[in-house]
Scaffold this active site. Structure first.
Site, PDB file in Angstrom:
ATOM      1  N   LYS A  27       0.827  -1.202   0.000  1.00 18.39           N
ATOM      2  CA  LYS A  27       0.000   0.000   0.000  1.00 18.39           C
ATOM      3  C   LYS A  27       0.866   1.259   0.000  1.00 18.39           C
ATOM      4  O   LYS A  27       1.876   1.336   0.715  1.00 18.39           O
ATOM      5  CB  LYS A  27      -0.922  -0.039   1.224  1.00 18.39           C
ATOM      6  N   SER A  55      -9.562   2.249   3.099  1.00 16.49           N
ATOM      7  CA  SER A  55      -8.527   2.860   2.297  1.00 16.49           C
ATOM      8  C   SER A  55      -7.603   1.854   1.601  1.00 16.49           C
ATOM      9  O   SER A  55      -6.806   2.240   0.744  1.00 16.49           O
ATOM     10  CB  SER A  55      -7.674   3.763   3.192  1.00 16.49           C
ATOM     11  N   SER A 103     -10.562  -0.203   7.275  1.00 15.94           N
ATOM     12  CA  SER A 103      -9.866  -0.015   5.993  1.00 15.94           C
ATOM     13  C   SER A 103      -9.107  -1.232   5.479  1.00 15.94           C
ATOM     14  O   SER A 103      -8.619  -1.210   4.343  1.00 15.94           O
ATOM     15  CB  SER A 103      -8.904   1.168   6.087  1.00 15.94           C
TER      16      SER A 103
END
Length: 461
Positions: A80, A155, A179
């Site tokens: 990420k 996210s 998330s």
């Protein structure tokens, strides 16, 4: 061969490399080919590392010479973009960092590399991770591999989308308000939010500082539950920098005695009604765990609405000054991505006396729920009320989450694994929550649900 390799679990790939049934170069090439095939439609991978093939060749040479660097020797992965990677652009989705190249890896990135893993590239995130959709002013929007008109969540939507599309064996997500779990749910993969204090946030944006640092945990996302079990011990434990990480030993999920578990299950938390297919997936999961010998009863933890409201109040208690400070420090003008997407509504910060009163309320809620879970070993419930939403719908009040956010407040570990399918053919995840430090119980339960449901299914991209 590409499909066979790319569909395999991380655990199987690691074993195949070490037994020399497949080379690291073959793995890296297969995944880079798959990324090339699917990413133009997904926009999940936003930067590629330029040395992945070189690292793979090195891994193969080392293996030929009897050197195994760790349990992930020669296995590729993505990471990420909110996590720093030395030598690879890391933007955290903010314009001011468009060209930022860290000189140091985040702790979890360094640990994965030390275990032998090879970074393929970075995956998309909303700006500084704060949205239930994955979109930003640097790279734009990521789409769900099961329906390109829908969001992969946020996210950790970039990680979930590329793992679900078989473009990466695994990724590491971050979870401040569902998330990891919401993207895992809407993309049909497995994701783990560990106990608060388990995995260092060093090198993640936002970091380990602040009023609600305990809400944010980093955890693995993969296609199979067995991979979460493989990855958690590699990334967990104190790093001598994140001051909130505790040296608590991990337990082995394989030693969990399912027949001794006291399981509570519910489909509707009484706050936000889930879809019929969501309830069905949860019921099927609870039935499978009961069939394995666990004692299952229907109940709802007390005061979930109050817990969710307290989590929400803490997030905006300073008028989102915490988020604006991050953008200012990065050199991003104004409110960046949030100015045009209607994701947040900055307001006046709470006065000091109201803030301390809120913190006291939060701790009272945590204590009440902690007392309740003394008589419970596992909770089986929805991850979210509905499957993947369409792009741009995350601000719609119909689609808020009250099922996962509460466990950012409690700090309890939770696994999401695919347990069903919606009427539209979209994945539905089931959430398995355990008491603090009992990731082993949540993972053991998730294995049963995965076996009963079939778990991850390749999208027809």
């Amino acid at each position: 061969m590409t499909d066979e390799v790319c569909d395999a679990s991380t655990t199987l790939l690691a074993a195949a490399v070490q037994s020399r049934r497949v080379s690291s170069v073959e793995l890296v090439d297969a995944y880079l080919t798959r990324i090339e095939q699917v990413n133009p439609r997904l926009n999940a991978v936003v930067q590629l590392a330029d040395d992945a093939r070189d690292q793979a060749r090195r891994a193969d040479v080392e293996l030929a010479n009897g050197v195994v660097r760790g349990p992930l020797h020669g296995v590729p992965f993505t990471l990420k973009d909110s996590l720093d990677t030395a030598g690879v652009v890391t933007t955290a989705g903010t314009v001011g960092w468009r060209d930022r190249i860290p000189d140091r890896d985040a702790t979890v990135a360094a640990r994965l590399k030390s275990a032998g893993a090879i970074l393929l590239g970075k995956t998309n995130t909303p700006e500084f991770t704060w949205s239930a959709e994955t979109d930003n002013d640097v790279y734009g929007r990521t789409s769900n591999p099961y329906d390109l008109a829908r969001s992969p969540g946020g996210s950790s939507g970039g990680p979930a989308a590329i793992v679900a599309a078989a473009g990466s064996p695994f990724d590491i997500g971050s979870d401040t308000g569902d998330s990891i779990r919401q993207p895992a749910h809407v993309c049909g993969i497995a994701g783990l939010k560990p106990t608060s204090g388990r995995v260092p946030r060093t090198g993640h944006w936002p970091g380990y500082q602040g009023l609600f640092e305990s809400f944010t945990q980093l955890g693995p996302m993969a296609r199979r539950v067995e991979d979460l079990e493989l990855l958690l011990p590699i990334i967990a434990g104190p790093d001598g920098e994140d001051p909130h990480i505790m040296p608590v030993a991990l337990r082995d999920p394989s030693t969990v005695r399912i027949e001794e578990l006291r399981v509570v299950t519910f489909g509707d938390n009484g706050v936000r009604a889930p879809t019929a297919e969501t309830i069905h997936a949860v019921e099927a999961a609870a039935t499978a765990i009961g069939a394995a010998g666990a004692q299952v009863r229907h109940d709802v933890p007390p005061g979930l609405k109050e817990a969710w409201e307290a989590w929400d109040a803490m997030i905006w208690a300073d008028g989102y000054a915490w988020l604006h400070r991050l953008m200012e420090a990065a050199g991003t003008a104004g409110w960046g991505s949030y100015a045009t997407r209607d994701w947040i509504s900055p307001g006046d910060p709470l006065p000091g006396d109201e803030l301390t009163k809120l913190i006291e309320r939060v701790d009272a809620i945590r204590a009440r729920l902690l007392r309740w879970i003394q008589e419970v070993d596992l909770i089986v419930c929805p991850a979210a009320p509905q499957p993947a939403i369409h792009h741009g719908e995350s601000s719609d009040p119909r689609f808020g989450d009250t099922y996962s956010d509460v466990h950012n407040l409690t700090g309890w570990p939770a696994v999401v694994v695919r347990g069903g399918t919606s009427a539209e053919g979209l994945p539905i995840g089931v959430q398995l929550v355990a008491p603090p430090w009992r990731e082993d119980v949540a993972l053991a339960g998730a294995r049963i649900v995965e076996a009963a449901s079939g778990g991850w299914q390749r999208p027809s991209l």
